[in-house]
Write a protein that holds these residues in place. Structure first.
Motif, mmCIF file in Angstrom:
data_model
loop_
_atom_site.group_PDB
_atom_site.id
_atom_site.type_symbol
_atom_site.label_atom_id
_atom_site.label_comp_id
_atom_site.label_asym_id
_atom_site.label_seq_id
_atom_site.Cartn_x
_atom_site.Cartn_y
_atom_site.Cartn_z
ATOM 1 N N LYS A 1 -1.928 0.678 -4.735
ATOM 2 C CA LYS A 1 -1.832 -0.757 -4.266
ATOM 3 C C LYS A 1 -1.019 -1.544 -5.120
ATOM 4 O O LYS A 1 -1.560 -1.467 -6.437
ATOM 5 N N ALA A 2 -0.374 -2.420 -4.784
ATOM 6 C CA ALA A 2 0.218 -3.204 -5.872
ATOM 7 C C ALA A 2 0.329 -4.782 -5.051
ATOM 8 O O ALA A 2 0.774 -4.858 -3.897
ATOM 9 N N LEU B 1 7.197 -1.160 -11.002
ATOM 10 C CA LEU B 1 7.736 -1.907 -9.821
ATOM 11 C C LEU B 1 8.439 -3.346 -10.559
ATOM 12 O O LEU B 1 7.692 -3.720 -11.539
ATOM 13 N N ALA B 2 9.343 -3.988 -10.161
ATOM 14 C CA ALA B 2 9.996 -5.127 -10.793
ATOM 15 C C ALA B 2 10.268 -6.127 -9.533
ATOM 16 O O ALA B 2 10.594 -5.623 -8.530
ATOM 17 N N THR B 3 10.615 -7.425 -9.694
ATOM 18 C CA THR B 3 10.905 -8.289 -8.268
ATOM 19 C C THR B 3 12.119 -9.057 -8.880
ATOM 20 O O THR B 3 12.293 -9.333 -9.890
ATOM 21 N N LYS C 1 6.322 -12.598 -7.877
ATOM 22 C CA LYS C 1 5.404 -12.275 -8.974
ATOM 23 C C LYS C 1 4.693 -11.235 -8.980
ATOM 24 O O LYS C 1 3.714 -11.257 -8.070
ATOM 25 N N LEU C 2 4.766 -9.907 -9.782
ATOM 26 C CA LEU C 2 3.922 -8.995 -9.528
ATOM 27 C C LEU C 2 2.525 -9.408 -10.481
ATOM 28 O O LEU C 2 2.621 -9.730 -11.755
ATOM 29 N N ASP D 1 0.816 -1.191 -0.035
ATOM 30 C CA ASP D 1 -0.132 -0.075 -0.185
ATOM 31 C C ASP D 1 0.784 1.129 0.006
ATOM 32 O O ASP D 1 1.493 1.649 0.986
ATOM 33 N N VAL D 2 1.111 1.645 -1.215
ATOM 34 C CA VAL D 2 2.109 2.880 -1.198
ATOM 35 C C VAL D 2 1.375 4.250 -1.195
ATOM 36 O O VAL D 2 0.291 4.631 -1.878
#
Length: 950
Positions: free
Chosen positions: A788-789, A762-764, A769-770, A744-745
């Motif tokens: 939110k992501a 965003l990346a992981t 996994k996004l 929650d950004v």
């Protein structure tokens, strides 16, 4: 820049279509070719291609088509193309499609009207929609329900636009009037949904105006009503009473989905006993009426939640919950038993145990393949009941002892462990249990079960008749002595044939056993599968007993247990038998049996000789039978039982502590408030409303409505993503739930300019996994936005989330600003929660979890000490075991080595060696490390293998 999309279509990138080919097909008169060309154009657009030259072609050659498929594809094309320029203004050419959309909304075919209205629901450009509003409203009166239901959704989407209230200010009034005269269930549902989201007061008025007809409404409309009730009650708790009446009425609806939602809503809104009782009863009805196993599992989860918060009410429903055992699915049965075992009380224990006994009897029929696994679950459940309420043990123990010879070894093992505990905790049942065990001992075919049963016989046969019966039973199961004849040993090939046939059923292998703490111990492997009688060896009985079969298959660990049991029985016989002649006779018979097993182990009849541990135990028994002392007698006859009693007491203490830790409801204290709700003014309230108000008063008095115990934890999980001097400040609140991570950004524009197309990219790294990519936003000066992501976790490895914030300023649209964010590290401990596990279950899971490699070792060396010295010199290891400790009999040998210079300070090496029949050594080596598992393979040359690479 990635954009939000309302349409997803699979696209094979291996065969992309050319824009020129698509254009030629669209200009042709072939309808089929136009359809295929439109599909290819849509798929290219969805995958990021831009084909601006096609738009005019489609307007000229596709728009006039009357084919329904082409019109549907045309709307999909119009849905995904860019309709605005970089400044957010509608493109001029988009005006060309307005007349076509108006014609579709007035088309004589209801399908064309309906799909066009559905398309308008996904349009956000008010300039395109504004001239179409009169046509949309006229479709509310169309004769076909398909058109009307989509027209209502179009009205709602128009009203929800940023300028929607100016475009269609009378929408709530129009839809309210439409709802009062509409008969189609789907259209009514969409109209009520529009009032619910846009004009909540009108929806509430309509609900109470038609409260008597709610039970006759359609399923979809009833679901929206429940959603409205949840929303209203969350915002205004004081009006819960009148809405709970509606929920209670809907519990009698014909739709199971509505009934389930009613029960869930009732539990979330009210804590009144009547409401909880109605919800639990509804869940139990769904549990029995639904055939879908997934539905049953979900309902059981809801019942489990009720059990945690309202145990007193759920206790009354325990028998209804247990009826779910009729489902053949083992996951459902296991979850059902887990819930029921936490609801047993002195009042219902007899009914529960009776139900479990009936289920155990049903498993004797061979209708289902997994009856053994189900029987194991039932045995464990009965065991738990007997521990909590010892008085019920007498009603079940004799029934369960019939399954000591079960082909399912795990089930039989649970039975014998249950018997071992009951015989100690219920002294009154000792005589009957011993008698029954001696009568059924010959049926046991699993070595592990035999070992435990023999321990019970050795410890709890106390009277003269019991001791004599125990010795006689063991002798009968061992058969005639000797186990082989001398001629068999001399006649090599002929004697080996029957022995090989014996071992064809179950192959004995020695391996390190895994203890409860994860360490290894050396033992002969006990057979864990049901035994079938081997082919006779010369000198055996015509019908081989279970103990003889297992010992002839090479299980000398069981042989050592038999020797210890006979030794205990002879020592006890000396205390209870007055005749010295009988005692000496029993002693000589026991010595003959023990020596015969030792002779069998050291002979060449069996392919594997006796291991050192079993040999030492059997020799100790021989020495003890020949020369007994008071101290030794006390150790063998009393200390073992005392250790077992201490183990049970420790187990009981741990369980009591766990129960106290889980207990949420304490006893009433002297100064606790006693609420006489019968004296409360009813004011026309029903019993349910009164109970609910009392519960709310209690929560309000105790601060449950206002307190938030997680405030401190929330602050700990807030991570700063940008610096305080950056033009955009961002921080993230990380929520971890099982394998789902939610970021929650909070993004704050600290500048005096409007930020356009602001996107959180965003990346992981790692197994994260996004799930979805956040969309673009426009941020006013000094304003903030919550983004939110969602991220999925797919393994237990540590992962990293990184990214940046990209935006454009209103003063310079062509320049994009990038702010790099701080990395977010997701540790395994964030989504792992502690749990308890029994020693037996832990040992089983540890054995099944192959976390280290194992490579077989074959070498020409024939001396153990030379073999180990060769390893140490070749790998530059330091041996912790002194050389003198490596001496001993040929057989199973394990040495711990410390691989200091090769694998680091934390590496431990486990070497297991045994001598084959041809004199060669073989075995395996395990290397344990905190960071890696390495296997060492030995041949003529030393090689190393690491996980996955050589």
């Amino acid at each position: 820049m990635e954009k939000s999309c309302t349409l997803v279509v699979h696209f094979d990138k291996g065969t992309p279509a050319l824009a020129n080919e698509i254009k030629e097909a669209l200009e042709a008169n072939d309808v089929t070719a136009k359809i295929e060309a439109l599909k290819k154009a849509i798929m290219l657009l969805l995958n990021g291609e831009t084909i601006p030259q096609l738009f005019i072609t489609i307007i000229r050659y596709v728009l006039p088509s009357e084919d329904h498929t082409i019109q549907k594809l045309l709307l999909l094309y119009l849905e995904i193309i860019d309709k605005t320029d970089s400044r957010g203004k509608v493109l001029p050419e988009m005006i060309l499609i307005c007349q076509n959309l108006r014609n579709n909304l007035q088309h004589p075919n209801e399908y064309i009207r309906g799909v066009t209205l559905r398309f308008l629901c996904r349009l956000n450009e008010s300039e395109i929609i504004e001239p179409l509003i009169p046509s949309i409203l006229s479709n509310l009166e169309h004769r076909h329900p398909f058109v009307r239901r989509n027209a209502v959704l179009a009205v709602m989407s128009v009203y929800n636009l940023p300028q929607g209230e100016q475009l269609l200010d009378s929408a709530p009034e129009i839809v309210d009037k439409f709802l009062s005269s509409e008969q189609d269930p789907s259209s009514k549902r969409n109209a009520f949904l529009m009032l619910f989201s846009c004009a909540q007061d009108r929806a509430i008025n309509y609900l109470f105006a038609n409260i008597d007809r709610i039970i006759d409404w359609g399923e979809q409309l009833q679901m929206v009503v429940l959603e409205l009730i949840r929303k209203v009650c969350r915002s205004n708790k004081g009006e819960k009473g009148k809405y709970i009446k509606i929920i209670i009425a809907l519990l009698n609806a014909s739709s199971t989905a509505v009934i389930y939602e009613c029960a869930s809503t009732l539990v979330s809104l009210s804590s009144a006993p009547t409401a909880i009782r109605a919800a639990s009863s509804t869940y139990c009805q769904l549990l029995l009426s639904q055939s879908d196993n997934n539905v049953k599992l979900i309902v059981l989860d809801r019942l489990n939640e009720l059990k945690s918060s309202n145990r007193e009410i759920m206790v009354e429903m325990v028998m209804d919950v247990l009826r779910a055992l009729s489902t053949p699915n083992h996951d459902i049965r296991r979850k059902t038993l887990d819930i029921a075992l936490e609801l047993i009380t002195p009042r219902n224990i007899d009914e529960v145990v009776m139900m479990l006994k009936k289920e155990v009897v049903k498993t004797q029929s061979g209708e289902h393949e997994k009856n053994g696994e189900y029987r194991q679950m039932l045995v464990q459940a009965i065991h738990t009941c007997a521990i909590k309420f010892p008085e019920v043990a007498s009603t079940v123990v004799h029934l369960l002892m019939d399954f000591l010879g079960d082909s399912n070894v795990a089930s039989a093992m649970d039975v014998v462990v249950f018997v071992r505990e009951i015989i100690e905790t219920n002294p009154k049942l000792r005589i009957s249990i011993i008698t029954r065990l001696l009568d059924t001992f010959y049926q046991i075919r699993a070595a592990r079960v035999c070992s435990c049963a023999l321990w019970i016989i050795g410890e709890y046969c106390l009277s003269l008749s019991e001791v004599e019966s125990g010795i006689a039973t063991i002798k009968q199961c061992l058969g005639d002595l000797p186990f082989y004849t001398i001629t068999e040993e001399g006649d090599g090939q002929e004697a080996s044939k029957p022995i090989q046939q014996v071992n064809s059923t179950t192959v004995s292998s020695r391996r390190p056993a895994i203890l409860a703490d994860g360490t290894y111990a050396t033992q002969s492997a006990a057979l864990e599968t049901a035994m079938s009688p081997p082919t006779l060896v010369q000198g055996s009985l015509s019908s081989i007993g279970n103990l003889r079969s297992l010992i002839l298959s090479g299980d000398f660990f069981l042989g050592a247990v038999v020797a210890c049991t006979l030794t205990k029985l002879v020592l006890r016989l000396e205390e209870v038998q007055t005749s010295k002649v009988e005692v000496n006779k029993a002693t000589t018979q026991a010595l003959l049996i023990v020596v015969s097993m030792l002779q069998l182990g050291q002979s060449s009849v069996l392919p594997h000789p006796i291991d050192n541990d079993s040999y030492d135990r059997i020799v100790l028994c021989i020495r003890l039978l020949c020369n007994t002392g008071d101290d030794i007698r006390k150790i063998w006859l009393q200390s073992c039982r005392q250790s077992f009693v201490k183990m049970l007491a420790d187990k009981q203490r741990r369980e009591t502590e766990e129960i106290k830790a889980k207990a949420q409801i304490s006893n009433a204290q002297p100064d606790d408030l006693i609420d006489f709700y019968h004296l409360k003014s009813r004011k026309g309230m029903s019993q349910l409303e009164l109970e609910d108000e009392v519960q709310d008063d209690l929560k309000r008095a105790t601060g449950e409505f206002t307190k938030d115990g997680d405030d401190a934890n929330k602050l700990n999980r807030i991570l700063q993503l940008t610096g305080f001097s950056d033009p955009v400040y961002a921080e993230a609140y990380v929520t971890v739930h099982h394998y789902d991570i939610v970021l929650d950004v909070t993004v704050i524009n600290r500048t005096k300019e409007t930020l356009q197309n602001l996107c959180l990219e965003l990346a992981t790294m790692g197994d994260l996994k996004l799930v979805e990519r956040p969309q673009n936003y426009t941020l006013a000066p000094e304003s903030s936005k919550q983004i939110k992501a969602n991220i999925k976790v797919s393994s237990t490895e540590t992962g990293v989330i990184f990214g940046n914030i990209v935006y454009e300023t209103s003063s310079n649209v062509l320049e994009r600003t990038v702010i790099v964010l701080n990395d977010i590290h997701i540790d395994i401990m964030d989504y792992i929660s502690p749990a308890s596990c029994a020693d037996v279950a832990f040992r089983t899971m540890w054995a099944e979890f192959e976390w280290e490699n194992k490579v077989a070792v074959n070498t020409v060396l024939q001396d153990e000490r030379e073999f180990l010295t060769h390893i140490i010199k070749s790998t530059n290891m330091k041996c912790l075991t002194p050389p003198s400790a490596l001496e001993g009999e040929c057989g199973f040998l394990a040495a711990n080595l410390y691989a200091k210079s090769v694998f680091g300070e934390d590496a431990l090496v486990n070497v297991s060696i045994e001598k084959q029949a041809d004199g060669k050594l073989s075995g395996y080596i395990r290397i344990r490390s905190k960071t890696q598992g390495i296997a060492l393979s030995l041949g003529d040359k030393i090689t190393l293998k690491q996980k996955g690479t050589a």
